[in-house]
Design a protein around this motif. Structure first.
Motif, PDB file in Angstrom:
ATOM      1  N   ASP A 140       0.830  -1.211   0.000  1.00  0.00           N
ATOM      2  CA  ASP A 140       0.000   0.000   0.000  1.00  0.00           C
ATOM      3  C   ASP A 140       0.865   1.262   0.000  1.00  0.00           C
ATOM      4  O   ASP A 140       0.565   2.237  -0.697  1.00  0.00           O
ATOM      5  N   GLU A 141       1.930   1.255   0.800  1.00  0.00           N
ATOM      6  CA  GLU A 141       2.827   2.403   0.849  1.00  0.00           C
ATOM      7  C   GLU A 141       3.543   2.583  -0.488  1.00  0.00           C
ATOM      8  O   GLU A 141       3.715   3.709  -0.967  1.00  0.00           O
ATOM      9  N   MET A 142       3.950   1.482  -1.089  1.00  0.00           N
ATOM     10  CA  MET A 142       4.619   1.535  -2.394  1.00  0.00           C
ATOM     11  C   MET A 142       3.714   2.148  -3.455  1.00  0.00           C
ATOM     12  O   MET A 142       4.123   3.043  -4.208  1.00  0.00           O
ATOM     13  N   VAL A 156      -3.397  -5.993 -11.242  1.00  0.00           N
ATOM     14  CA  VAL A 156      -4.079  -7.102 -11.914  1.00  0.00           C
ATOM     15  C   VAL A 156      -4.503  -8.120 -10.864  1.00  0.00           C
ATOM     16  O   VAL A 156      -3.661  -8.622 -10.114  1.00  0.00           O
ATOM     17  N   ALA A 157      -5.794  -8.408 -10.798  1.00  0.00           N
ATOM     18  CA  ALA A 157      -6.303  -9.442  -9.890  1.00  0.00           C
ATOM     19  C   ALA A 157      -6.002 -10.805 -10.511  1.00  0.00           C
ATOM     20  O   ALA A 157      -6.415 -11.079 -11.646  1.00  0.00           O
ATOM     21  N   THR A 158      -5.303 -11.665  -9.779  1.00  0.00           N
ATOM     22  CA  THR A 158      -4.775 -12.895 -10.394  1.00  0.00           C
ATOM     23  C   THR A 158      -5.315 -14.193  -9.799  1.00  0.00           C
ATOM     24  O   THR A 158      -4.779 -15.259 -10.083  1.00  0.00           O
ATOM     25  N   ASP A 159      -6.356 -14.124  -8.977  1.00  0.00           N
ATOM     26  CA  ASP A 159      -6.888 -15.383  -8.437  1.00  0.00           C
ATOM     27  C   ASP A 159      -7.334 -16.321  -9.557  1.00  0.00           C
ATOM     28  O   ASP A 159      -7.216 -17.542  -9.431  1.00  0.00           O
ATOM     29  N   GLN A 160      -7.871 -15.755 -10.636  1.00  0.00           N
ATOM     30  CA  GLN A 160      -8.190 -16.545 -11.836  1.00  0.00           C
ATOM     31  C   GLN A 160      -6.998 -16.390 -12.790  1.00  0.00           C
ATOM     32  O   GLN A 160      -6.901 -15.440 -13.552  1.00  0.00           O
ATOM     33  N   PRO A 208      -8.699  -4.210 -21.554  1.00  0.00           N
ATOM     34  CA  PRO A 208      -8.739  -5.220 -20.490  1.00  0.00           C
ATOM     35  C   PRO A 208     -10.034  -5.123 -19.683  1.00  0.00           C
ATOM     36  O   PRO A 208     -10.669  -4.064 -19.641  1.00  0.00           O
ATOM     37  N   ASP A 209     -10.396  -6.196 -19.025  1.00  0.00           N
ATOM     38  CA  ASP A 209     -11.567  -6.232 -18.161  1.00  0.00           C
ATOM     39  C   ASP A 209     -11.310  -5.322 -16.952  1.00  0.00           C
ATOM     40  O   ASP A 209     -10.369  -5.568 -16.188  1.00  0.00           O
ATOM     41  N   PRO A 210     -12.122  -4.292 -16.734  1.00  0.00           N
ATOM     42  CA  PRO A 210     -11.873  -3.376 -15.612  1.00  0.00           C
ATOM     43  C   PRO A 210     -12.071  -4.017 -14.240  1.00  0.00           C
ATOM     44  O   PRO A 210     -11.646  -3.435 -13.232  1.00  0.00           O
ATOM     45  N   ASP A 211     -12.687  -5.181 -14.195  1.00  0.00           N
ATOM     46  CA  ASP A 211     -12.797  -5.892 -12.923  1.00  0.00           C
ATOM     47  C   ASP A 211     -11.525  -6.681 -12.605  1.00  0.00           C
ATOM     48  O   ASP A 211     -11.348  -7.163 -11.489  1.00  0.00           O
ATOM     49  N   VAL A 212     -10.653  -6.807 -13.593  1.00  0.00           N
ATOM     50  CA  VAL A 212      -9.402  -7.565 -13.430  1.00  0.00           C
ATOM     51  C   VAL A 212      -8.192  -6.639 -13.424  1.00  0.00           C
ATOM     52  O   VAL A 212      -7.247  -6.843 -12.662  1.00  0.00           O
ATOM     53  N   VAL A 213      -8.225  -5.611 -14.254  1.00  0.00           N
ATOM     54  CA  VAL A 213      -7.107  -4.677 -14.415  1.00  0.00           C
ATOM     55  C   VAL A 213      -7.591  -3.273 -14.076  1.00  0.00           C
ATOM     56  O   VAL A 213      -8.577  -2.802 -14.649  1.00  0.00           O
ATOM     57  N   PHE A 214      -6.905  -2.613 -13.138  1.00  0.00           N
ATOM     58  CA  PHE A 214      -7.345  -1.276 -12.737  1.00  0.00           C
ATOM     59  C   PHE A 214      -6.152  -0.440 -12.277  1.00  0.00           C
ATOM     60  O   PHE A 214      -5.110  -0.985 -11.874  1.00  0.00           O
ATOM     61  N   PRO A 215      -6.268   0.873 -12.362  1.00  0.00           N
ATOM     62  CA  PRO A 215      -5.146   1.760 -12.024  1.00  0.00           C
ATOM     63  C   PRO A 215      -4.762   1.662 -10.549  1.00  0.00           C
ATOM     64  O   PRO A 215      -5.611   1.453  -9.673  1.00  0.00           O
ATOM     65  N   ASP A 267      -3.958   3.933  -8.487  1.00  0.00           N
ATOM     66  CA  ASP A 267      -4.536   4.948  -7.610  1.00  0.00           C
ATOM     67  C   ASP A 267      -6.019   4.723  -7.350  1.00  0.00           C
ATOM     68  O   ASP A 267      -6.646   5.473  -6.601  1.00  0.00           O
ATOM     69  N   GLU A 268      -6.589   3.688  -7.966  1.00  0.00           N
ATOM     70  CA  GLU A 268      -7.980   3.321  -7.693  1.00  0.00           C
ATOM     71  C   GLU A 268      -8.068   1.960  -7.010  1.00  0.00           C
ATOM     72  O   GLU A 268      -9.131   1.353  -6.937  1.00  0.00           O
ATOM     73  N   ALA A 269      -6.946   1.477  -6.489  1.00  0.00           N
ATOM     74  CA  ALA A 269      -6.866   0.101  -5.998  1.00  0.00           C
ATOM     75  C   ALA A 269      -7.371  -0.076  -4.571  1.00  0.00           C
ATOM     76  O   ALA A 269      -7.786  -1.175  -4.196  1.00  0.00           O
ATOM     77  N   GLN A 270      -7.321   0.983  -3.763  1.00  0.00           N
ATOM     78  CA  GLN A 270      -7.745   0.828  -2.371  1.00  0.00           C
ATOM     79  C   GLN A 270      -9.183   0.339  -2.286  1.00  0.00           C
ATOM     80  O   GLN A 270     -10.074   0.852  -2.960  1.00  0.00           O
ATOM     81  N   GLY A 271      -9.406  -0.656  -1.474  1.00  0.00           N
ATOM     82  CA  GLY A 271     -10.724  -1.264  -1.362  1.00  0.00           C
ATOM     83  C   GLY A 271     -10.889  -2.453  -2.300  1.00  0.00           C
ATOM     84  O   GLY A 271     -11.835  -3.241  -2.147  1.00  0.00           O
ATOM     85  N   ARG A 272      -9.971  -2.600  -3.264  1.00  0.00           N
ATOM     86  CA  ARG A 272     -10.049  -3.709  -4.218  1.00  0.00           C
ATOM     87  C   ARG A 272      -8.863  -4.673  -4.061  1.00  0.00           C
ATOM     88  O   ARG A 272      -8.863  -5.744  -4.649  1.00  0.00           O
TER      89      ARG A 272
END
Length: 247
Positions: free
Chosen positions: A184-186, A200-204, A230-237, A239-244
């Motif tokens: 998070d700090e990084m 990138v969410a990688t569980d799948q 890309p699928d926005p539910d899998v790949v996201f910026p 600075d929008e990652a907190q909570g995801r």
């Protein structure tokens, strides 16, 4: 995703990657792709699918071992700078200078002062890279705690995954919260307009690989590219990652 569907989509994206690299060579582009993420997040597999048909002379995958005694006395970024691309080359870092923001900080392999110095210096280093014409693509591969535990356990008895097993694997789970805080700090300190992070969410695993390819292709943006976003539910910026992000 059905096995045949995955194979067909992957092949189509790999063809686009080959065409994009041919264009990048002609244009003399200098590309750096940074793959970061927790242990077992899928870096090796994603890199393998990306590079499978790429030009071997213009593609380099860099996975550095721990620094030598001499290297520990150098400017921190020095051994990474030695691997940067010339015109027409794509360099992929399988873990990068961001080791200092993650495993080194969490495991005590660097001092708190060195960690802070890195977070201060990395934006300046990356500004120099991008101002020199390097296209810098930074990927954080995110994985849930349960999925990481499953993949780490699967490695232990798998004869073909012997070289994936590390003495630090147990620490990945034991220090999960510390790694989350370091991540998070990084992201907070090094998500930059000129060098943004993409999560990138990688569980799948297979879905992640396809979307990583889509993201890289869209970032390089070859004229005539045939590739959807890309699928926005899998790949996201970043600075929008907190909570995801996995906690």
């Amino acid at each position: 995703m059905a096995k045949d569907d995955y194979a067909d989509i992957l092949e189509a994206l790999q063809i686009q990657m080959v065409e994009t690299q041919a264009w990048a060579i002609e244009q003399g582009l200098k590309v750096v792709i940074v793959f970061e993420g927790r242990d077992a997040a899928g870096k090796d597999g994603a890199i393998k699918r990306m590079t499978e048909y790429m030009a071997p002379r213009q593609t380099r995958v860099v996975a550095l071992p721990k620094p030598t005694e001499r290297e520990t006395t150098q400017w921190y970024f020095q051994r990474y700078a030695a691997h940067l691309p010339a015109a027409g080359e794509i360099v992929i870092f399988n873990r990068s200078w961001y080791n200092r923001a993650g495993v080194e900080a969490v495991m005590g392999f660097c001092t708190p002062e060195q960690h802070e110095r890195f977070l201060h210096d990395a934006p300046h280093f990356e500004r120099m890279l991008t101002q020199s014409g390097v296209i810098l693509i930074k990927l954080w591969l995110d994985i849930s705690r349960d999925e990481q535990a499953r993949r780490l356990e699967e490695r232990v008895d798998h004869p073909l995954k012997r070289f994936k097993v590390s003495s630090l694997d147990a620490e990945a789970q034991a220090r999960w919260s510390a790694y989350s805080a370091a991540r998070d700090e990084m992201l907070k300190r090094t998500h930059l307009d000129y060098a943004p992070w993409t999560v990138v969410a990688t569980d799948q695993k297979k879905t992640a690989r396809l979307n990583i390819l889509r993201h890289v292709l869209r970032r390089l943006d070859r004229p005539g590219l045939e590739c959807r976003e890309p699928d926005p539910d899998v790949v996201f910026p970043g600075d929008e990652a907190q909570g995801r992000l996995a906690k």
